[in-house]
Write a protein that holds these residues in place. Sequence first.
Motif: not given
Length: 380
Positions: A189-191, A186-187, A205, A243
Amino acid sequence: MDETLLRSLTPGVLAILVRRGADFAAAEDAVQDALVEALRAWQADPPRDPKGWLVTVAWRKFLDAARAETARRRREDVVEAEVPSGPAATVDDTLQLYFLCAHPSLTPSSAVALTLRAVGGLTTRQIAQAYLVPEATMAQRISRAKRTVSGVRFDQPGDVATVLRVLYLVFNEGYSGDVDLAAEAIRLTRQLAAAIDHPEVAGLLALMLLHHARRATRTEPGGRLVPLAGQDRSRWDTTLIAEGVEILQAALARDRLGEFQAQAAIAALHADAPDAAETDWVQIVEWYDELARLTGSPVVRLNRAVAVGEADGPRAGLAALAELDDTLPRYAAVAAYLHERDGDLATAAKLYAEAAKKASSLAEVDHLTRQAARLNTRRP
């Protein structure tokens, strides 16, 4: 020492070295050496510009190693003319690093390992623990992957779909050892979503967030699997769900549907239902139709058969299942569930037992075996 900061800076530093002309494998070694030095030096005197400090030290480490090569002087002459003074350049090359680590010449397992090492900033030991393999085995895998991509030009357009598949593989590994791979995926993919405006990146995401929101309810304290219908929905993470839905709606509004957006839409419908009985199965079937059209995947059609069984009754689900190859993974488990819903407990118990023999994890074997035992005790 802020280890999270170091890990977040790692891909950008590595990308700068590769952009300057460093061989990928040598650049990655230099960055790791710089990180070790940072752990030692920053405790007493943290720098004002952490990324610039890492770039400077990593580049020095690379040049020290390169001096033993015959091309040392040529490298230095070319690069010194290009290196800017002062803080590290603000251009973020991390996106290219994602593409490089997901290069089509790599196997999926190698691409995952290299992504976690180069983009995620994890150590070889951490990755080995997460995948339950010896550290030496993982070190060899990463070393081979680095050699494979060392000759790849860094200025070629990358394949977003390949990057997303790699990140989804990471997410589906869950967690083990001291690394939570689902959270790490997740981190990352956020990036990636911050670096590239692409609806499928947003779709992935959203899918991860919606699945992760249910994580606490998927197993009992002893590790026993809890099916979706039996999960305590009051414990789902509503913040993550909100979200995920918001991200998904924005992606779908762009009218460029892809497989991860379709999967996320199905997950959102499950998340939206107050309980299993109120799930909008008709709409879920429609999304599975879209997903099957996009992917042609028999696994998608297998999941669709379950949804058809919920929307139109178990016999309709069994009819949809009959169109598929009975050697598909989870075919027997799906058939067992649909036969149970149709009232054929003897056939369902036999199929659950058959599915347990083919299951790929101990938790799944336990769950299917218990299902078979439950039905056998109910039969007259």
